[in-house]
Design a protein around this motif. Sequence first.
Motif, PDB file in Angstrom:
ATOM      1  N   TYR A 143      12.696  -3.694   1.556  1.00 48.10           N
ATOM      2  CA  TYR A 143      12.602  -4.909   1.103  1.00 48.10           C
ATOM      3  C   TYR A 143      11.902  -4.559   0.162  1.00 48.10           C
ATOM      4  N   SER A 145       8.075  -7.849   4.973  1.00 45.64           N
ATOM      5  CA  SER A 145       9.422  -6.787   5.369  1.00 45.64           C
ATOM      6  C   SER A 145       9.962  -7.351   6.318  1.00 45.64           C
ATOM      7  N   ILE A 164       6.177   5.370   0.481  1.00 45.46           N
ATOM      8  CA  ILE A 164       5.006   4.324   1.407  1.00 45.46           C
ATOM      9  C   ILE A 164       4.047   5.886   2.304  1.00 45.46           C
ATOM     10  N   SER A 224       1.583 -10.754  -2.930  1.00 44.35           N
ATOM     11  CA  SER A 224       1.310 -10.210  -2.326  1.00 44.35           C
ATOM     12  C   SER A 224       0.476  -8.960  -3.804  1.00 44.35           C
ATOM     13  N   ILE A 272       9.351  -1.913   4.843  1.00 41.69           N
ATOM     14  CA  ILE A 272       8.925  -2.236   3.933  1.00 41.69           C
ATOM     15  C   ILE A 272       9.406  -1.641   2.450  1.00 41.69           C
ATOM     16  N   SER A 296      11.129   4.229   1.968  1.00 37.26           N
ATOM     17  CA  SER A 296      10.810   4.536   3.189  1.00 37.26           C
ATOM     18  C   SER A 296       9.223   5.834   3.219  1.00 37.26           C
ATOM     19  N   PHE A 314       1.264  -0.345   0.207  1.00 36.24           N
ATOM     20  CA  PHE A 314       1.950  -1.331   0.873  1.00 36.24           C
ATOM     21  C   PHE A 314       2.699  -2.593   1.099  1.00 36.24           C
ATOM     22  N   SER A 315       1.436  -2.332   2.012  1.00 37.18           N
ATOM     23  CA  SER A 315       1.216  -3.108   3.362  1.00 37.18           C
ATOM     24  C   SER A 315       1.217  -4.794   2.777  1.00 37.18           C
ATOM     25  N   PHE A 370       2.849  -5.950   1.721  1.00 38.36           N
ATOM     26  CA  PHE A 370       4.853  -7.129   1.751  1.00 38.36           C
ATOM     27  C   PHE A 370       4.625  -6.668   3.106  1.00 38.36           C
ATOM     28  N   PHE A 371       3.771  -6.653   3.790  1.00 43.50           N
ATOM     29  CA  PHE A 371       4.213  -6.546   5.622  1.00 43.50           C
ATOM     30  C   PHE A 371       4.994  -7.540   6.113  1.00 43.50           C
TER      31      PHE A 371
END
Length: 542
Positions: free
Chosen positions: A337, A285, A125, A356, A334, A122, A278-279, A281-282
Amino acid sequence: MKNIVNIIFSGKRLPFTLFILAVILFSANIGGLSIYMLDEAKNTECAREMLEQKDYIVPTFNYDLRTDKPPLHYYFMILSYKIFGVNEFAARLFSALFGALTVLMTFLYTRRFLGERSGLWSAIILLASIHMALEFHMAVPDPYLVFFFCWTLFLFYAAYKEKKTRDVYLFYLAAGLGVLTKGPVVIAIPGMAIMIFLFLQKKLNWRTVKFFRPWFGIILLLAVCLPWYIQVGLDTNWEWTKGFFLKHNIGRFTDKMEGHGGFFLITLGYILLGLFPFSVFFFQSLAKGWRERKNDYLLFNEIAALSILLFFTVSKTKLPNYTVPAYPFFAVLIGTYLVSLFHKEIDIKSKSVKASYITLLAFSFLIPVGAYIAFSLDKSLFPVRNVAFWLLVLPVGIIYAFIKFRKGNIKQSLIVTAATTMLTSLIIYWIAMPVIDKQNPVTQSIAKIKNAQEIVFWEKYNPAFSFYLKRHIPELQDSVDFRNFIMNNPDGIVLTTTQKITDINPGLVLRTNAVSKGKDLFETPITLVLKVKSTNQSQQND
């Protein structure tokens, strides 16, 4: 090398490591770049004027009442000015520190309720977000808002989960400080998120209400923020109160202000761009967070994040910085995830994961190309357009990460991705921005005009002039006022923009020389600095 990394990122050292890394990223060259954004300039100058006048109640800009924001961020700037002097570093220092504290806080609470790996990712990110680095580089209220906003919500969850009275008291304290930072939005959005969460948990009952001691909490919250709100109202005959609540709260929500509007999905777009890389994988997630909503920490973060997204989707005024308080909560989702990818709970060869990575690869190329095109189309940045080539470090790093992904090493791939965007942030602030900063029209002209006896402005000017000149800049009220200034102040300076000077008779403009003309960095106005011709020059011209 691997052993060194393990030592640095071991449990006991990890919070300190993350905090220091965040400070390095968010404070990169904060003293080496001019105050260039218009909103930043107004906030830094407002704090300087409060310090100069020793009036810590009434905010002013150019010595006129400023109703845009409550005072907490001004107070931190003033403290920094007293220690380091009035300069760019002092103005931005606490923004960077509050950014680092936000990263640390997200890690600590997530480690507490989900485990160290989820907490670590976290935080990573957030550190990897170039937009986060931008926001916490700025001398504006948003860094303080993000911290107190998120702390308020994290404290609520901690109190709800662990039933510690201390967290209940801190919850109201944080909310009160948030109200001193940006106003009632720190009550409205968290309040909405908390109500939805309690409703879904079937805990919206008297027992829960009683535990949170709302009457005591309201008194504590008001004790923190209300004295200043009352005093500023009394000192300004309630003009600040009307301007702030009616214009800058209700007005911004119900109507588009200063041209900052757009299609409702633009708010989601801001978040997707802001949390890049990393968005990518938005959506997976969000889906995973909802599937695992029995884990109430994941559910709480999803509700908090989506509440912010929904609120500013509905709001008529839309800006990229409005949704930054949602980043820590989306980062938790995220990050969780990604941890499931490491544990192979999700097939890394699935279509969604491949999609992704392809999106990540595509956008890593689009960013430097887009920057080069944007700089080429902007007259002020055209001369330095080649600085965009520094951003090629992004696709180079992402290509290497993609190769690692193709070989099945998902963890190394994501570490390379994070390291690449962190390096890109450092390159932006230590290499690219110093070059771009030289195109700032205020930087280009301030040395030429700072010793002028008479400096005025016509209709609109770049507020950074006030910060660097450290003096009141009178406004010319009408064309007669403009004519009188031209006739009576040989070598006087008029600050304006090309858009506004068209309102003046061309004959009067001919009595001036352009000292400087340039587009404000990343803004639309074109700053124009005019110097009144001496009497002899005017006579020759006539």
